[in-house]
Design a protein around this motif. Structure first.
Motif, PDB file in Angstrom:
ATOM      1  N   GLN A  24       0.822  -1.206   0.000  1.00  0.00           N
ATOM      2  CA  GLN A  24       0.000   0.000   0.000  1.00  0.00           C
ATOM      3  C   GLN A  24       0.858   1.259   0.000  1.00  0.00           C
ATOM      4  O   GLN A  24       0.436   2.308  -0.507  1.00  0.00           O
ATOM      5  N   LEU A  25       2.051   1.164   0.564  1.00  0.00           N
ATOM      6  CA  LEU A  25       2.960   2.300   0.591  1.00  0.00           C
ATOM      7  C   LEU A  25       3.306   2.749  -0.830  1.00  0.00           C
ATOM      8  O   LEU A  25       3.571   3.934  -1.069  1.00  0.00           O
ATOM      9  N   LEU A  26       3.297   1.804  -1.782  1.00  0.00           N
ATOM     10  CA  LEU A  26       3.596   2.138  -3.173  1.00  0.00           C
ATOM     11  C   LEU A  26       2.462   2.911  -3.831  1.00  0.00           C
ATOM     12  O   LEU A  26       2.652   3.470  -4.906  1.00  0.00           O
ATOM     13  N   ARG A  27       1.273   2.926  -3.179  1.00  0.00           N
ATOM     14  CA  ARG A  27       0.072   3.529  -3.758  1.00  0.00           C
ATOM     15  C   ARG A  27      -0.159   2.949  -5.157  1.00  0.00           C
ATOM     16  O   ARG A  27      -0.049   3.652  -6.180  1.00  0.00           O
ATOM     17  N   PRO A  28      -0.446   1.659  -5.229  1.00  0.00           N
ATOM     18  CA  PRO A  28      -0.503   0.946  -6.514  1.00  0.00           C
ATOM     19  C   PRO A  28      -1.475   1.535  -7.529  1.00  0.00           C
ATOM     20  O   PRO A  28      -1.266   1.397  -8.729  1.00  0.00           O
ATOM     21  N   HIS A  29      -2.538   2.219  -7.043  1.00  0.00           N
ATOM     22  CA  HIS A  29      -3.499   2.795  -7.991  1.00  0.00           C
ATOM     23  C   HIS A  29      -2.884   3.906  -8.834  1.00  0.00           C
ATOM     24  O   HIS A  29      -3.435   4.276  -9.875  1.00  0.00           O
ATOM     25  N   THR A  30      -1.724   4.454  -8.400  1.00  0.00           N
ATOM     26  CA  THR A  30      -1.069   5.524  -9.161  1.00  0.00           C
ATOM     27  C   THR A  30      -0.028   4.987 -10.139  1.00  0.00           C
ATOM     28  O   THR A  30       0.474   5.743 -10.980  1.00  0.00           O
ATOM     29  N   LEU A  31       0.325   3.716 -10.031  1.00  0.00           N
ATOM     30  CA  LEU A  31       1.440   3.179 -10.816  1.00  0.00           C
ATOM     31  C   LEU A  31       1.129   3.082 -12.304  1.00  0.00           C
ATOM     32  O   LEU A  31       2.039   2.907 -13.123  1.00  0.00           O
ATOM     33  N   THR A  32      -0.148   3.182 -12.656  1.00  0.00           N
ATOM     34  CA  THR A  32      -0.494   3.219 -14.078  1.00  0.00           C
ATOM     35  C   THR A  32       0.202   4.382 -14.774  1.00  0.00           C
ATOM     36  O   THR A  32       0.534   4.303 -15.961  1.00  0.00           O
ATOM     37  N   ALA A  33       0.453   5.467 -14.025  1.00  0.00           N
ATOM     38  CA  ALA A  33       1.139   6.629 -14.591  1.00  0.00           C
ATOM     39  C   ALA A  33       2.595   6.319 -14.909  1.00  0.00           C
ATOM     40  O   ALA A  33       3.225   7.032 -15.701  1.00  0.00           O
ATOM     41  N   GLY A  34       3.154   5.259 -14.301  1.00  0.00           N
ATOM     42  CA  GLY A  34       4.519   4.860 -14.602  1.00  0.00           C
ATOM     43  C   GLY A  34       4.589   3.818 -15.709  1.00  0.00           C
ATOM     44  O   GLY A  34       5.573   3.760 -16.450  1.00  0.00           O
ATOM     45  N   PHE A  35       3.529   3.018 -15.842  1.00  0.00           N
ATOM     46  CA  PHE A  35       3.540   1.917 -16.810  1.00  0.00           C
ATOM     47  C   PHE A  35       3.101   2.346 -18.211  1.00  0.00           C
ATOM     48  O   PHE A  35       3.781   2.063 -19.209  1.00  0.00           O
ATOM     49  N   ILE A  36       1.963   3.031 -18.306  1.00  0.00           N
ATOM     50  CA  ILE A  36       1.359   3.331 -19.605  1.00  0.00           C
ATOM     51  C   ILE A  36       2.280   4.154 -20.520  1.00  0.00           C
ATOM     52  O   ILE A  36       2.431   3.820 -21.708  1.00  0.00           O
ATOM     53  N   PRO A  37       2.929   5.226 -20.048  1.00  0.00           N
ATOM     54  CA  PRO A  37       3.803   5.991 -20.950  1.00  0.00           C
ATOM     55  C   PRO A  37       4.954   5.160 -21.526  1.00  0.00           C
ATOM     56  O   PRO A  37       5.310   5.325 -22.699  1.00  0.00           O
ATOM     57  N   VAL A  38       5.527   4.278 -20.723  1.00  0.00           N
ATOM     58  CA  VAL A  38       6.607   3.412 -21.214  1.00  0.00           C
ATOM     59  C   VAL A  38       6.070   2.470 -22.284  1.00  0.00           C
ATOM     60  O   VAL A  38       6.712   2.253 -23.326  1.00  0.00           O
ATOM     61  N   PHE A  39       4.900   1.919 -22.047  1.00  0.00           N
ATOM     62  CA  PHE A  39       4.296   0.984 -22.988  1.00  0.00           C
ATOM     63  C   PHE A  39       4.005   1.670 -24.324  1.00  0.00           C
ATOM     64  O   PHE A  39       4.331   1.147 -25.395  1.00  0.00           O
ATOM     65  N   VAL A  40       3.406   2.860 -24.269  1.00  0.00           N
ATOM     66  CA  VAL A  40       3.057   3.580 -25.495  1.00  0.00           C
ATOM     67  C   VAL A  40       4.320   3.986 -26.253  1.00  0.00           C
ATOM     68  O   VAL A  40       4.399   3.834 -27.483  1.00  0.00           O
ATOM     69  N   GLY A  41       5.317   4.506 -25.552  1.00  0.00           N
ATOM     70  CA  GLY A  41       6.561   4.899 -26.212  1.00  0.00           C
ATOM     71  C   GLY A  41       7.237   3.727 -26.897  1.00  0.00           C
ATOM     72  O   GLY A  41       7.784   3.857 -28.006  1.00  0.00           O
ATOM     73  N   THR A  42       7.199   2.561 -26.258  1.00  0.00           N
ATOM     74  CA  THR A  42       7.810   1.363 -26.833  1.00  0.00           C
ATOM     75  C   THR A  42       7.027   0.869 -28.041  1.00  0.00           C
ATOM     76  O   THR A  42       7.616   0.434 -29.044  1.00  0.00           O
ATOM     77  N   VAL A  43       5.702   0.931 -27.977  1.00  0.00           N
ATOM     78  CA  VAL A  43       4.870   0.543 -29.132  1.00  0.00           C
ATOM     79  C   VAL A  43       5.169   1.445 -30.325  1.00  0.00           C
ATOM     80  O   VAL A  43       5.301   0.966 -31.465  1.00  0.00           O
ATOM     81  N   LEU A  44       5.314   2.732 -30.080  1.00  0.00           N
ATOM     82  CA  LEU A  44       5.640   3.661 -31.167  1.00  0.00           C
ATOM     83  C   LEU A  44       6.996   3.324 -31.788  1.00  0.00           C
ATOM     84  O   LEU A  44       7.171   3.426 -33.011  1.00  0.00           O
ATOM     85  N   ALA A  45       7.944   2.898 -30.965  1.00  0.00           N
ATOM     86  CA  ALA A  45       9.252   2.486 -31.491  1.00  0.00           C
ATOM     87  C   ALA A  45       9.113   1.216 -32.322  1.00  0.00           C
ATOM     88  O   ALA A  45       9.735   1.078 -33.385  1.00  0.00           O
ATOM     89  N   LEU A  46       8.279   0.299 -31.866  1.00  0.00           N
ATOM     90  CA  LEU A  46       8.047  -0.951 -32.590  1.00  0.00           C
ATOM     91  C   LEU A  46       7.472  -0.671 -33.975  1.00  0.00           C
ATOM     92  O   LEU A  46       7.824  -1.334 -34.959  1.00  0.00           O
ATOM     93  N   LEU A  47       6.606   0.320 -34.077  1.00  0.00           N
ATOM     94  CA  LEU A  47       6.013   0.669 -35.368  1.00  0.00           C
ATOM     95  C   LEU A  47       7.060   1.180 -36.348  1.00  0.00           C
ATOM     96  O   LEU A  47       6.868   1.104 -37.570  1.00  0.00           O
ATOM     97  N   GLY A 180      16.889   5.771 -31.040  1.00  0.00           N
ATOM     98  CA  GLY A 180      17.992   6.721 -31.166  1.00  0.00           C
ATOM     99  C   GLY A 180      17.566   8.075 -31.712  1.00  0.00           C
ATOM    100  O   GLY A 180      18.400   8.944 -31.961  1.00  0.00           O
ATOM    101  N   PHE A 181      16.258   8.295 -31.882  1.00  0.00           N
ATOM    102  CA  PHE A 181      15.765   9.585 -32.362  1.00  0.00           C
ATOM    103  C   PHE A 181      14.370   9.837 -31.789  1.00  0.00           C
ATOM    104  O   PHE A 181      13.758   8.955 -31.198  1.00  0.00           O
ATOM    105  N   ILE A 182      13.888  11.062 -31.982  1.00  0.00           N
ATOM    106  CA  ILE A 182      12.550  11.456 -31.556  1.00  0.00           C
ATOM    107  C   ILE A 182      11.787  11.960 -32.773  1.00  0.00           C
ATOM    108  O   ILE A 182      12.343  12.690 -33.599  1.00  0.00           O
ATOM    109  N   SER A 183      10.518  11.582 -32.893  1.00  0.00           N
ATOM    110  CA  SER A 183       9.704  12.029 -34.022  1.00  0.00           C
ATOM    111  C   SER A 183       8.548  12.892 -33.526  1.00  0.00           C
ATOM    112  O   SER A 183       8.182  12.851 -32.350  1.00  0.00           O
ATOM    113  N   LEU A 184       7.979  13.653 -34.453  1.00  0.00           N
ATOM    114  CA  LEU A 184       6.839  14.500 -34.106  1.00  0.00           C
ATOM    115  C   LEU A 184       5.664  13.656 -33.640  1.00  0.00           C
ATOM    116  O   LEU A 184       4.942  14.043 -32.708  1.00  0.00           O
ATOM    117  N   GLN A 185       5.463  12.488 -34.248  1.00  0.00           N
ATOM    118  CA  GLN A 185       4.352  11.632 -33.868  1.00  0.00           C
ATOM    119  C   GLN A 185       4.446  11.206 -32.407  1.00  0.00           C
ATOM    120  O   GLN A 185       3.436  11.124 -31.707  1.00  0.00           O
TER     121      GLN A 185
END
Length: 315
Positions: A24-47, A180-185
């Motif tokens: 509970q100390l981790l406040r697990p309900h907030t951890l989505t804010a740490g997971f989702i951005p990493v997942f989306v950024g990685t999916v964009l790299a995969l594309l 190794g780069f950043i895109s507008l998308q």
């Protein structure tokens, strides 16, 4: 606080109750804010044809540990400043309810930062050492959100800070270490996520408005007032759903991005959950719905991107 000595003498993880305290100390309900951005950024790299599982896992764990450490800093400094008490809602409660020593919480937060630092070094070695600078700035933002003489969380800039660092920057880093780069998308796709992460903070501050006001905080919710803060929350939700539509119109995404609409019922539930509520405990379902909106939106955004990719390349 009467159980302080006995609870702090219990060895961590000795049984289920102790594990629950630390979890509970981790406040697990907030951890989505740490997971989702990493997942989306990685999916964009995969594309774009780039994907390394080890870098994804390292980035994901580092992001979750930084988010967890930030929550622990919040727990520690709010206790030190007298904001948290045994009946406070929405906190881990390790200190005020279960007698964990404040210094233990603080040390654990720095241990989590240390682990994130080691993971960051691994990421830098396999990508770019510029990530070390950006990562350090992110860690400083996490600490000074509630730490230091002028905590960001006590100002109207908490939502902007959280949205920027946990949204745009984390999505961009997750993409960059793969490509190794950043895109507008990448920048564009991170914007609705940044807004939804801001809603998590806004929802938190609406729930805690009365208590925060009594303790001298000047959050955006306090500056706006409860009614206007709920309206502001609704506007941020609305912008989050408007952006994918604009991306489609201007050619930065396909119609599959509209899958994010499956998260709209949770956003509506969050808004309704705040209307007419005064007690923090009454607003907890709205808090949960806000976090769920971010999670479901991010997942369906990723699914929409992947479907378009496979149709374009394999049909």
């Amino acid at each position: 606080m009467g159980n302080y000595a006995s609870a702090s003498s219990l060895p961590p993880f000795k049984h289920d109750k102790n594990f629950k305290i630390w979890f509970q100390l981790l406040r697990p309900h907030t951890l989505t804010a740490g997971f989702i951005p990493v997942f989306v950024g990685t999916v964009l790299a995969l594309l774009d044809g780039f994907f390394r599982l080890d870098l994804f896992i390292a980035m994901l764990i580092a992001s979750l540990f930084i988010q967890s450490a930030t929550n622990m800093f919040n727990e520690y400094y709010d206790f030190k400043r007298g904001l948290d008490h045994e009946n406070s809602v929405g906190i881990g409660g390790a200190i005020v309810r279960h007698g964990v020593k404040p210094e233990t919480v603080l040390r654990l937060a720095f241990v989590f930062y240390g682990i994130s630092l080691l993971l960051g070094l691994y990421i830098c070695f396999h990508s770019s050492w510029w990530i070390a600078l950006v990562g350090f700035i992110c860690m400083c933002a996490g600490y000074f959100y509630t730490g230091g003489p002028y905590p960001i969380a006590y100002t109207p800039f908490g939502e902007i800070t959280a949205g920027l660092f946990m949204g745009v920057i984390i999505v961009s880093i997750s993409f960059f270490i793969q490509t190794g780069f950043i895109s507008l998308q990448v920048i564009l796709m991170s914007l609705p996520l940044s807004l939804l992460i801001a809603t998590i903070l806004m929802a938190n501050n609406i729930r805690d408005l009365d208590g925060d006001k009594q303790n001298g905080r000047k959050t955006l919710a306090i500056m706006l007032g409860r009614k206007n803060a709920i309206i502001c929350l609704s506007i941020i939700f609305g912008l989050s759903y408007l952006l994918p539509t604009l991306f489609i119109i201007f050619g930065y995404g396909s119609l599959w991005l509209l899958l994010v609409a499956f998260s709209i019922p949770h956003a509506i539930k969050a808004i309704k959950g705040f209307i007419g509520k005064i007690k923090p405990i009454e607003m907890m379902p709205a808090m949960k719905a806000t976090a769920q909106t971010n999670t479901i939106f991010g997942l369906f955004l990723s699914i929409g991107l992947l479907i378009h990719y496979f149709i374009e390349n394999y049909s």
